[in-house]
Enzyme design. Structure first.
Site, mmCIF file in Angstrom:
data_model
loop_
_atom_site.group_PDB
_atom_site.id
_atom_site.type_symbol
_atom_site.label_atom_id
_atom_site.label_comp_id
_atom_site.label_asym_id
_atom_site.label_seq_id
_atom_site.Cartn_x
_atom_site.Cartn_y
_atom_site.Cartn_z
ATOM 1 C CG HIS A 1 3.426 30.197 24.479
ATOM 2 N ND1 HIS A 1 2.368 29.996 23.615
ATOM 3 C CD2 HIS A 1 3.624 29.024 25.109
ATOM 4 C CE1 HIS A 1 1.971 28.749 23.713
ATOM 5 N NE2 HIS A 1 2.708 28.131 24.604
ATOM 6 C CD GLU B 1 4.073 30.143 16.848
ATOM 7 O OE1 GLU B 1 2.996 30.685 17.173
ATOM 8 O OE2 GLU B 1 4.856 29.656 17.684
ATOM 9 C CD GLU C 1 -1.183 33.161 25.034
ATOM 10 O OE1 GLU C 1 -1.567 33.100 23.858
ATOM 11 O OE2 GLU C 1 -0.411 32.315 25.534
ATOM 12 C CG HIS D 1 -1.387 28.083 25.670
ATOM 13 N ND1 HIS D 1 -1.691 27.485 24.480
ATOM 14 C CD2 HIS D 1 -1.176 29.399 25.378
ATOM 15 C CE1 HIS D 1 -1.684 28.399 23.509
ATOM 16 N NE2 HIS D 1 -1.373 29.571 24.025
ATOM 17 C CG HIS E 1 -0.790 30.298 16.916
ATOM 18 N ND1 HIS E 1 -0.122 29.720 17.973
ATOM 19 C CD2 HIS E 1 -0.318 29.699 15.786
ATOM 20 C CE1 HIS E 1 0.716 28.802 17.492
ATOM 21 N NE2 HIS E 1 0.619 28.776 16.184
ATOM 22 C CG ASP F 1 -2.840 30.515 20.967
ATOM 23 O OD1 ASP F 1 -2.835 31.174 22.016
ATOM 24 O OD2 ASP F 1 -1.799 30.074 20.434
ATOM 25 C CD GLU G 1 1.205 27.254 20.564
ATOM 26 O OE1 GLU G 1 2.264 27.329 19.929
ATOM 27 O OE2 GLU G 1 0.510 28.248 20.827
#
Ligand code: ZN
Ligand code: MN
Length: 257
Positions: free
Chosen positions: A176, A121, A181, A35, A119, A44, A33
């Site tokens: 995010h 989701e 992170e 970032h 992650h 992730d 994904e």
């Protein structure tokens, strides 16, 4: 015997011996994904794998290969599916991958599982995958399985968050590609982080509901939802210390280690 916690680095015989000794198996659930401009697509994957590696060392566990694809990126927690390089699974597919891995490991004698979400989701589809996997094992006569399922970022001391965010924690969803992170990536894979590219177009201001199609302009163009400025490897170490200590304690308690 090879001294690795990673199943992929063990021989079949070494795996068999460790499982027979009761080793819990950690399954990191990642994603590919966007970032933001300063981080790679694999954040992730890197972060839950790194957490699992350290906790597994602490508790005598093994780490199964990380699932590299996650459930679809959502605008309010990952920027959405439109960013190039975000590669996602349908929730059904994702949960069936987890089901199959659990069934396979269960048939090879694993009785203690720790699913570690990296992650946002993946949370509910992982609940489904775990439920389906355990149901299949029960139907195969394997009824003595214990499993934990957790989000690694929940395992942090309030005092650490206060140190990291003196002006207030924006919340996990908005983190995010932001301070947490980015700091953990600076700790684990600094060569993959370009701090000169950290944007300043956040933080995002979202409604507390989803709209489809999602209104244009609400997701920052950079894909970073809060703010990554001020990230450091030292802050990443504070986080990692909390994650490992607190997850290891939960695993020991619930799995009787
Ligand atoms: Zn992420
Ligand atoms: Mn994500």
């Amino acid at each position: 015997m090879v001294d690795s916690v990673f199943i992929s680095e063990l021989s079949s015989a070494e795996f068999k011996a460790k499982v027979a000794a009761g080793a819990p198996v950690f399954l990191p659930l990642g994603a590919t994904e966007q970032h933001g401009p300063h981080l790679p697509l694999g954040v992730d994957v890197v972060l839950p794998t790194g957490v699992c590696e350290r906790v597994a060392r602490e508790v005598g566990g093994l780490v199964a290969p990380t699932i590299p694809y996650g459930y679809k990126s959502q605008p309010r927690s990952g920027g959405g599916e439109a960013f190039p390089g975000t590669i996602s699974l349908d929730a059904n597919t994702f949960s069936l991958v987890i089901r199959d891995v659990i069934r396979s490991l269960g048939h090879h004698g694993v009785r203690r599982f720790v699913l570690v979400i990296g992650h946002f989701e993946n949370t509910w589809p992982s609940v489904e995958g775990l439920d389906l996997g355990l149901r299949e094992l029960r139907r195969d006569g394997i009824t003595d399985v214990t499993a934990l399922r957790l989000e690694y970022w929940d395992f942090v001391d309030r005092s650490t968050l206060d140190r990291l965010f003196p002006d207030g924690f924006p919340g996990t969803e908005l983190e995010h590609a932001s301070l947490l992170e980015t700091s953990l990536m600076l700790l684990l894979r600094p060569e993959l982080v370009d701090m000169s590219k950290v944007p300043s177009d956040g933080p995002a201001k979202f409604p507390n509901y989803d709209v489809t199609p999602f209104p244009k302009g609400l997701v920052p163009a950079s894909g970073v939802l809060a703010d990554a400025r001020g990230s450091s490897a030292e802050k990443g170490q504070w986080l990692m210390d909390d994650h490992v200590r607190k997850i290891a304690a939960a695993v020991k308690k619930e799995l009787g280690l």
